[in-house]
Design a protein around this motif. Structure first.
Motif, mmCIF file in Angstrom:
data_model
loop_
_atom_site.group_PDB
_atom_site.id
_atom_site.type_symbol
_atom_site.label_atom_id
_atom_site.label_comp_id
_atom_site.label_asym_id
_atom_site.label_seq_id
_atom_site.Cartn_x
_atom_site.Cartn_y
_atom_site.Cartn_z
ATOM 1 N N VAL A 71 1.444 0.809 6.381
ATOM 2 C CA VAL A 71 1.543 1.096 4.960
ATOM 3 C C VAL A 71 0.247 0.611 4.318
ATOM 4 O O VAL A 71 -0.120 -0.549 4.444
ATOM 5 C CB VAL A 71 2.754 0.399 4.319
ATOM 6 N N ALA A 72 -0.459 1.513 3.645
ATOM 7 C CA ALA A 72 -1.691 1.161 2.936
ATOM 8 C C ALA A 72 -1.329 0.914 1.476
ATOM 9 O O ALA A 72 -0.869 1.825 0.789
ATOM 10 C CB ALA A 72 -2.712 2.285 3.061
ATOM 11 N N GLN A 73 -1.508 -0.311 1.023
ATOM 12 C CA GLN A 73 -1.214 -0.648 -0.371
ATOM 13 C C GLN A 73 -2.398 -0.231 -1.235
ATOM 14 O O GLN A 73 -3.529 -0.612 -0.972
ATOM 15 C CB GLN A 73 -0.951 -2.151 -0.522
ATOM 16 N N THR A 74 -2.134 0.566 -2.265
ATOM 17 C CA THR A 74 -3.167 0.967 -3.210
ATOM 18 C C THR A 74 -2.790 0.431 -4.586
ATOM 19 O O THR A 74 -1.685 -0.064 -4.785
ATOM 20 C CB THR A 74 -3.302 2.502 -3.288
ATOM 21 N N GLN A 75 -3.685 0.575 -5.530
ATOM 22 C CA GLN A 75 -3.387 0.072 -6.874
ATOM 23 C C GLN A 75 -2.246 0.832 -7.527
ATOM 24 O O GLN A 75 -1.611 0.330 -8.446
ATOM 25 C CB GLN A 75 -4.627 0.098 -7.758
ATOM 26 N N TRP A 76 -1.931 2.037 -7.070
ATOM 27 C CA TRP A 76 -0.840 2.820 -7.663
ATOM 28 C C TRP A 76 0.418 2.801 -6.816
ATOM 29 O O TRP A 76 1.432 3.347 -7.222
ATOM 30 C CB TRP A 76 -1.288 4.262 -7.910
ATOM 31 N N GLY A 77 0.360 2.209 -5.628
ATOM 32 C CA GLY A 77 1.545 2.111 -4.794
ATOM 33 C C GLY A 77 1.221 2.349 -3.332
ATOM 34 O O GLY A 77 0.080 2.633 -2.969
ATOM 35 N N PRO A 78 2.235 2.227 -2.475
ATOM 36 C CA PRO A 78 2.015 2.345 -1.029
ATOM 37 C C PRO A 78 1.827 3.793 -0.579
ATOM 38 O O PRO A 78 2.379 4.716 -1.175
ATOM 39 C CB PRO A 78 3.298 1.768 -0.434
ATOM 40 N N VAL A 79 1.024 3.953 0.477
ATOM 41 C CA VAL A 79 0.831 5.251 1.123
ATOM 42 C C VAL A 79 1.032 5.030 2.614
ATOM 43 O O VAL A 79 0.493 4.080 3.188
ATOM 44 C CB VAL A 79 -0.578 5.837 0.867
ATOM 45 N N GLN A 80 1.821 5.892 3.239
ATOM 46 C CA GLN A 80 2.062 5.793 4.682
ATOM 47 C C GLN A 80 2.068 7.189 5.280
ATOM 48 O O GLN A 80 2.652 8.116 4.709
ATOM 49 C CB GLN A 80 3.385 5.099 4.957
ATOM 50 N N VAL A 81 1.425 7.322 6.425
ATOM 51 C CA VAL A 81 1.302 8.607 7.113
ATOM 52 C C VAL A 81 2.055 8.540 8.433
ATOM 53 O O VAL A 81 2.007 7.536 9.137
ATOM 54 C CB VAL A 81 -0.182 8.954 7.364
ATOM 55 N N GLN A 82 2.739 9.633 8.769
ATOM 56 C CA GLN A 82 3.433 9.740 10.045
ATOM 57 C C GLN A 82 2.947 11.018 10.731
ATOM 58 O O GLN A 82 2.933 12.095 10.118
ATOM 59 C CB GLN A 82 4.935 9.805 9.809
#
Length: 163
Positions: free
Chosen positions: A81-92
């Protein structure tokens, strides 16, 4: 006298407009994880995958990356999970014989209408470029820099796990 009245009305209008303007108050706290499979990109020109869509074993923000082998040399790999300033992003990723055949994004910023609008536009582009490039060497989407950065970090994590 008329000038004074017009000046007062103009000033009052400007003050009302300033106090009526709503800024974005979203951030990581305002986002919620989205269960896998809820984001459906528009159809692409690439051939359809014959494997069924996969789901993430855990849709919580603290989900650990995983690789899940399945039938006929197909595996599913979930990036960090990549935490960004606007929220988490996760790739599958779904891989078949070492080739990326499908990409899903179980988590992405969606805390407000603007986040949803940006990601509705950006994620299909990022997904399509990933399948075409077969790597994390893809362009960022203009206007969605934060999401693109988080996507690429999570994508690289998934590719590292896949080998």
């Amino acid at each position: 006298m008329n000038r004074i009245v017009l000046w007062i009305l103009g000033t009052a209008s400007a003050v009302v407009l300033m106090f009526g303007y709503h800024t974005s108050t979203s951030g990581p706290q305002a986002t919620t994880p989205v269960p896998a499979g809820t984001f459906t990109p528009p159809p692409t020109t690439s051939p359809p995958s014959t494997s069924p869509p996969s789901t993430s074993p855990s849709a919580s923000p603290s989900a650990q990356p995983s690789a899940q082998p399945s039938a006929a040399g197909t595996s599913t790999v979930t990036g960090d999970v990549a935490q960004t300033q606007w929220g988490p992003v996760q790739v599958q990723l779904t891989l078949q014989s070492g080739k990326i055949t499908a990409v899903s994004v179980p988590q992405y910023p969606n805390g407000n209408r603007r986040d949803a609008e940006i990601n509705e536009y950006a994620l299909p582009i990022l997904i399509n470029e990933t399948v075409q490039a077969q790597s994390s060497q893809i362009d960022m989407v203009s206007g969605a820099t934060v999401t693109s950065d988080g996507y690429i970090r999570s994508l690289q994590s998934a590719l590292d796990q896949a080998g």
